[in-house]
Design a protein around this motif. Structure first.
Motif, PDB file in Angstrom:
ATOM      1  N   GLN A 152     -30.573  24.278  -3.912  1.00 49.86           N
ATOM      2  CA  GLN A 152     -31.434  23.495  -3.032  1.00 49.86           C
ATOM      3  C   GLN A 152     -30.607  22.597  -2.123  1.00 49.86           C
ATOM      4  O   GLN A 152     -30.883  22.484  -0.919  1.00 49.86           O
ATOM      5  CB  GLN A 152     -32.418  22.679  -3.867  1.00 49.86           C
ATOM      6  N   ARG A 153     -29.595  21.933  -2.681  1.00 57.73           N
ATOM      7  CA  ARG A 153     -28.729  21.094  -1.848  1.00 57.73           C
ATOM      8  C   ARG A 153     -27.935  21.954  -0.868  1.00 57.73           C
ATOM      9  O   ARG A 153     -27.798  21.600   0.310  1.00 57.73           O
ATOM     10  CB  ARG A 153     -27.793  20.258  -2.719  1.00 57.73           C
ATOM     11  N   GLY A 154     -27.407  23.066  -1.352  1.00 55.70           N
ATOM     12  CA  GLY A 154     -26.607  23.926  -0.487  1.00 55.70           C
ATOM     13  C   GLY A 154     -27.374  24.439   0.714  1.00 55.70           C
ATOM     14  O   GLY A 154     -26.822  24.570   1.813  1.00 55.70           O
ATOM     15  N   MET A 155     -28.653  24.722   0.506  1.00 58.24           N
ATOM     16  CA  MET A 155     -29.479  25.205   1.615  1.00 58.24           C
ATOM     17  C   MET A 155     -29.739  24.110   2.656  1.00 58.24           C
ATOM     18  O   MET A 155     -30.102  24.405   3.797  1.00 58.24           O
ATOM     19  CB  MET A 155     -30.808  25.736   1.076  1.00 58.24           C
ATOM     20  N   LEU A 156     -29.553  22.857   2.261  1.00 63.39           N
ATOM     21  CA  LEU A 156     -29.799  21.730   3.158  1.00 63.39           C
ATOM     22  C   LEU A 156     -28.557  21.249   3.894  1.00 63.39           C
ATOM     23  O   LEU A 156     -28.669  20.465   4.846  1.00 63.39           O
ATOM     24  CB  LEU A 156     -30.369  20.556   2.363  1.00 63.39           C
ATOM     25  N   VAL A 157     -27.378  21.677   3.476  1.00 62.67           N
ATOM     26  CA  VAL A 157     -26.133  21.181   4.078  1.00 62.67           C
ATOM     27  C   VAL A 157     -26.165  21.397   5.596  1.00 62.67           C
ATOM     28  O   VAL A 157     -26.466  22.486   6.080  1.00 62.67           O
ATOM     29  CB  VAL A 157     -24.916  21.887   3.462  1.00 62.67           C
ATOM     30  N   CYS A 158     -25.885  20.325   6.324  1.00 62.73           N
ATOM     31  CA  CYS A 158     -25.854  20.331   7.799  1.00 62.73           C
ATOM     32  C   CYS A 158     -27.228  20.584   8.422  1.00 62.73           C
ATOM     33  O   CYS A 158     -27.340  21.158   9.501  1.00 62.73           O
ATOM     34  CB  CYS A 158     -24.824  21.324   8.330  1.00 62.73           C
ATOM     35  N   ARG A 159     -28.247  20.144   7.725  1.00 67.50           N
ATOM     36  CA  ARG A 159     -29.597  20.161   8.307  1.00 67.50           C
ATOM     37  C   ARG A 159     -29.882  18.780   8.891  1.00 67.50           C
ATOM     38  O   ARG A 159     -30.336  17.874   8.213  1.00 67.50           O
ATOM     39  CB  ARG A 159     -30.639  20.515   7.248  1.00 67.50           C
ATOM     40  N   GLY A 160     -29.568  18.608  10.142  1.00 69.37           N
ATOM     41  CA  GLY A 160     -29.746  17.315  10.805  1.00 69.37           C
ATOM     42  C   GLY A 160     -28.566  16.391  10.586  1.00 69.37           C
ATOM     43  O   GLY A 160     -28.006  15.839  11.528  1.00 69.37           O
TER      44      GLY A 160
END
Length: 305
Positions: A263-271
């Motif tokens: 879940q965290r990995g999918m969010l990396v560099c999202r905004g």
């Protein structure tokens, strides 16, 4: 006399460059920097330059699974930041993700540049001795699927998405051909994955061992089974391609997506680099529970992204 409805190429491609000018100036026939610009450098040994697209998410997942210190910097490709001098120095191909290891495997010397998602992941897996099978047969099987992803699943799904969502509206005939051609190929690739997972003898691509093959394949499958690639008329790729039919692949993706690291990995560099650590209200309210999971190993529920 030639048929006006029968396409024929002009003598040189330059005559039709304008037909592919819909991506905000991104398309260009030459490589290299287009503007000056330095990359940010944090304090961590590993510096990631990426965006939370499926290609970027692959490396984000591995970094979170490894639990190593790293800094994540957002590269805004719509603003053409991948064509700055600083980024091109790291990746001459001007694609995310790219990275710099300031503590490379040889133990010294200049920082090591890394580009192409599979190359970055293989480097990290080998450096830290994790998520890559030690058994030669299992390692070969792992690499089979890594190469399957980079040569087939990723490019074909991306091509489908381009024609389905992003190609110019006035190119209806070309769009329908592209959607049909690449859509069928995406279905065939999903079928390949589904059939493999139905008889692989475990919960993961390599049977009972969680590897970089799982991490590299998941993002491109997950994007089309959720809200990714939704046409302006409301038709979503998941329904258009009937993603629900791939029962084994969906069950596999569900197993991976409950992992806080995924879940965290999918969010990396999202905004921002790591949204779950941000104090901004819009990130803290949605992803703050992942900060607690990172600190204490507490499980997290699946995010609705």
């Amino acid at each position: 006399m030639s048929d006006p409805d029968c396409w024929a190429p002009p003598p040189r491609i330059e005559a039709i460059y304008a037909e592919a000018s819909s991506m905000g100036g991104m398309n260009c026939p030459t490589a290299g920097a287009r503007s000056e610009g330095r990359l940010e450098i944090g304090a961590a040994p590993f510096q990631l330059y990426s965006l939370s697209t499926p290609n970027g998410q692959k490396v984000g997942i591995l970094l979170e699974e490894l639990g190593i210190p790293y800094d994540a910097h957002v590269i805004r490709i719509a603003q053409l930041q991948q064509f700055t001098t600083g980024f091109v120095d790291v990746n001459p191909n001007s694609k995310i993700p790219a990275a710099v290891d300031r503590c490379p495997v040889d133990g010294g010397g200049a920082p090591l540049r890394l580009f192409e998602s599979a190359s970055i992941m293989l480097y990290l897996a080998e450096k830290y001795g994790r998520f890559l099978p030690s058994c030669p047969r299992k390692r070969a099987e792992c690499m089979n699927w890594v190469m399957w992803q980079t040569s087939g699943q990723g490019p074909m799904t991306g091509n489908f998405g381009h024609f389905f969502v992003y190609a110019p509206d006035d190119k209806g005939v070309a769009r329908e051909y592209g959607v049909a051609r690449y859509g069928m190929e995406v279905q065939r690739l999903c079928s390949t994955l589904d059939r493999h997972l139905s008889g692989c003898g475990g919960d993961f691509i390599c049977g009972d061992e969680y590897t970089i093959a799982d991490m590299i394949i998941l993002p491109w499958f997950d994007v089309i089974r959720k809200k990714g690639y939704t046409h302006s008329n409301g038709v979503a790729a998941r329904d258009f391609l009937n993603l629900a039919q791939y029962k084994h692949a969906n069950a596999w993706a569900d197993r991976l997506c409950v992992r806080p690291e995924v879940q965290r990995g999918m969010l990396v560099c999202r905004g921002v680099g790591k949204p779950w650590l941000s104090e901004l209200a819009k990130y803290k309210s949605r992803f703050g529970h992942l900060r607690r999971a990172a600190a204490g190993g507490v499980g997290a529920t699946r995010l609705k992204l």
